[in-house]
Enzyme design. Structure first.
Site, PDB file in Angstrom:
ATOM      1  N   TYR A 187       0.861  -1.185   0.000  1.00 55.44           N
ATOM      2  CA  TYR A 187       0.000   0.000   0.000  1.00 55.44           C
ATOM      3  C   TYR A 187       0.889   1.223   0.000  1.00 55.44           C
ATOM      4  O   TYR A 187       1.868   1.297   0.741  1.00 55.44           O
ATOM      5  CB  TYR A 187      -0.877  -0.004   1.254  1.00 55.44           C
ATOM      6  CG  TYR A 187      -1.747   1.236   1.427  1.00 55.44           C
ATOM      7  CD1 TYR A 187      -2.790   1.512   0.534  1.00 55.44           C
ATOM      8  CD2 TYR A 187      -1.523   2.125   2.483  1.00 55.44           C
ATOM      9  CE1 TYR A 187      -3.592   2.634   0.705  1.00 55.44           C
ATOM     10  CE2 TYR A 187      -2.332   3.256   2.653  1.00 55.44           C
ATOM     11  CZ  TYR A 187      -3.360   3.503   1.762  1.00 55.44           C
ATOM     12  OH  TYR A 187      -4.154   4.611   1.925  1.00 55.44           O
ATOM     13  N   LYS A 190       4.195   8.544   9.219  1.00 54.38           N
ATOM     14  CA  LYS A 190       3.965   7.885  10.520  1.00 54.38           C
ATOM     15  C   LYS A 190       4.977   8.322  11.601  1.00 54.38           C
ATOM     16  O   LYS A 190       4.796   9.364  12.205  1.00 54.38           O
ATOM     17  CB  LYS A 190       3.887   6.372  10.319  1.00 54.38           C
ATOM     18  CG  LYS A 190       2.695   6.055   9.383  1.00 54.38           C
ATOM     19  CD  LYS A 190       2.249   4.611   9.336  1.00 54.38           C
ATOM     20  CE  LYS A 190       0.931   4.501   8.593  1.00 54.38           C
ATOM     21  NZ  LYS A 190       0.993   3.977   7.241  1.00 54.38           N
ATOM     22  N   ASP A 205       9.205   2.870  -0.181  1.00 55.26           N
ATOM     23  CA  ASP A 205       8.161   3.491   0.630  1.00 55.26           C
ATOM     24  C   ASP A 205       8.385   3.026   2.065  1.00 55.26           C
ATOM     25  O   ASP A 205       8.001   1.917   2.439  1.00 55.26           O
ATOM     26  CB  ASP A 205       6.781   3.085   0.111  1.00 55.26           C
ATOM     27  CG  ASP A 205       5.663   3.768   0.900  1.00 55.26           C
ATOM     28  OD1 ASP A 205       5.969   4.390   1.947  1.00 55.26           O
ATOM     29  OD2 ASP A 205       4.500   3.668   0.475  1.00 55.26           O
TER      30      ASP A 205
HETATM   31  C1  PLP Z   1       0.331   4.549   5.892  1.00 55.64           C
HETATM   32  C2  PLP Z   1       1.065   4.344   4.622  1.00 55.64           C
HETATM   33  C3  PLP Z   1       1.004   5.260   3.556  1.00 55.64           C
HETATM   34  C4  PLP Z   1       0.044   6.407   3.540  1.00 55.64           C
HETATM   35  O1  PLP Z   1       0.301   7.342   4.529  1.00 55.64           O
HETATM   36  P1  PLP Z   1      -0.908   8.339   4.958  1.00 55.64           P
HETATM   37  O2  PLP Z   1      -0.234   9.264   5.921  1.00 55.64           O
HETATM   38  O3  PLP Z   1      -1.960   7.488   5.544  1.00 55.64           O
HETATM   39  O4  PLP Z   1      -1.350   9.014   3.718  1.00 55.64           O
HETATM   40  C5  PLP Z   1       1.842   5.077   2.478  1.00 55.64           C
HETATM   41  N1  PLP Z   1       2.691   4.036   2.429  1.00 55.64           N
HETATM   42  C6  PLP Z   1       2.765   3.124   3.411  1.00 55.64           C
HETATM   43  C7  PLP Z   1       3.758   2.007   3.308  1.00 55.64           C
HETATM   44  C8  PLP Z   1       1.932   3.234   4.522  1.00 55.64           C
HETATM   45  O5  PLP Z   1       1.965   2.296   5.473  1.00 55.64           O
END
Ligand code: PLP
Length: 434
Positions: free
Chosen positions: A152, A275, A247
């Site tokens: 994701y 995060k 990511d």
């Molecule tokens: C949480 C997450 C996102 C998105 O971040 P948001 O602050 O919710 O937009 C993107 N990539 C990864 C791997 C994530 O876990």
């Protein structure tokens, strides 16, 4: 924590609030996984949190293994973090202008991540990924993106196909409202499978702008990279002159101070963060080589902006969170997670209930599957009915586990030895009753 039995199907105040919320907010929630749909419950409304605990509006107390989806590596309201926010708050909420702490946070990121020379702060992981992809396209002058199923990368159009937890929990292949043209720019391949990637790259040797990956998948449950997977991604990206985007919105500052890239010793071209760098406040960041980052406006021609970007409260919260991280933090987090996972494994063997436990650093998940989980397809073989019964049983004993078979749990430094013993007792009871 004291032994407890919560009647999770009859939380009066949560039910009342949920009904009101549903009239005003689509599905009653501001992010889909919170709806508890995949665990066949109504969402719990939280009233407060402290340390390793959260409380619901009906005054039940839970041990928290979600920790705001990993953002709270120190648990809730660590003193240093609270103080840092209070100090910042006394000086104003937002300026929409430059301030000194932005430099400090940028410095902390650059010092920690070997591949990051410059970094831009944004407001979410989604924005970070959007910007990384725009940069990759501008830098390579190519359009197509490769991603891996189960990963994701936020909810931007370009990365929404086959994207793990939220989407797969709800059984959606992708999302309505994404145009065919946009979807056709993204190619999705199985994670941990280099052969497929090689075939694809040789088919489109000059069209791929970037390969984007969660270096350790956290969004369809935890799936670590198999040996050489990340190195092969690095080698193939270099060979075909496309950018490698890690990511690290989850893994950044979680798997090590320098994220997955430091742990596995692979340098990406661009990295997205979120995060933990906001410590629970809204934030995101994209960083990488100067040569690429300098394409961003006002230096270059790639536009990106944000009214609240680098806002003083998020930045203060992020700085305090990162400054609390040191070698001992990671040693503690890992030994805690290893202990928990090893003991759960023993219990599953003793009781004869088949589960797969995947972990990396302080993230872990339990799949109710018979065989090893190494990609999205193998994760999907899990028995979600068993997970639902397991989850409900844990919740009723006051353990707030991630409410989906396809999400990671996160250990925080606030978790104590006695919390682990409590969790293991609840775990044993729960898997015996699935
Ligand atoms: C949480 C997450 C996102 C998105 O971040 P948001 O602050 O919710 O937009 C993107 N990539 C990864 C791997 C994530 O876990």
């Amino acid at each position: 924590m004291q032994e407890t039995l919560i009647n999770i199907k009859d939380l009066k105040k949560s039910q009342e609030l949920y009904q009101k919320a549903c009239e005003l907010i689509p599905g009653g929630v501001n992010s889909p996984v919170r709806s508890f749909k995949s665990v066949e419950l109504e969402p719990i409304f939280i009233s407060k949190a402290k340390g390793q605990y959260i409380w619901d509006v009906d005054q039940n107390k839970y041990l928290d293994f979600v920790n705001s989806w990993g953002a709270l590596i120190h648990g809730h309201l660590a003193n240093e973090v609270t103080e840092s926010i209070q100090n910042a708050l006394a000086k104003g909420i937002s300026y929409g202008a430059s301030h000194e702490n932005e430099i400090e946070l940028a410095q902390l990121v650059v010092n920690s991540f070997p591949s990051i020379e410059k970094v831009r702060l944004v407001n979410s992981g989604t924005e970070a990924v959007m910007t990384a992809i725009r940069l990759a396209r501008a830098y390579t002058n190519r359009n197509k993106i490769i991603k891996f199923s189960g990963c994701y990368h936020g909810h931007a159009d370009v990365v929404l196909s086959m994207s793990g937890s939220g989407v797969s929990t709800l059984g959606l292949p992708g999302s309505a409202g994404v145009t065919k043209n946009t979807a056709s720019e993204t190619i999705t391949l199985p994670y941990n499978n280099i052969a497929n990637l090689e075939i694809l790259l040789s088919k489109y040797p000059k069209e791929i702008a970037a390969i984007i990956v969660e270096p350790v998948v956290g969004n369809c449950g935890v799936i670590p990279p198999s040996e050489n997977f990340l190195q092969s991604l690095r080698d193939l990206s270099t060979k075909y002159k496309c950018l490698l985007i890690f990511d690290e919105v989850i893994t950044g500052f979680r798997l090590s101070k320098g994220g997955a890239q430091l742990k596995y010793k692979i340098k990406s071209d661009l990295t997205t963060l979120g995060k933990i760098i906001g410590g629970g406040m809204p934030i995101g960041a994209v960083g990488g080589k100067k040569e690429i980052m300098n394409l961003l406006a006002p230096l270059g021609t790639v536009y990106q902006a944000g009214t609240l970007s680098g806002n003083p409260l998020s930045v203060a919260c992020g700085i305090a969170t990162l400054k609390l991280l040191n070698e001992e933090t990671y040693t503690y987090l890992e030994s805690t997670t290893n202990y928990l996972c090893d003991e759960m494994k023993k219990i599953s063997l003793d009781t004869g209930v088949k589960i797969q436990i995947n972990k990396a650093g302080s993230m872990f998940s339990i799949f109710f599957a018979d065989s090893f989980v190494y990609d999205y397809e193998s994760a999907k073989k899990s028995n979600t009915q068993k997970f639902i019964r397991f989850f409900q049983n844990m919740l009723s004993q006051g353990i707030y586990w991630a409410p989906s078979q396809f999400e990671s749990n996160f250990v925080s430094t606030a978790l104590k030895k006695e919390d682990l013993e409590y969790t293991l007792k609840a775990f044993k009871k729960s898997i015996l009753e699935i």
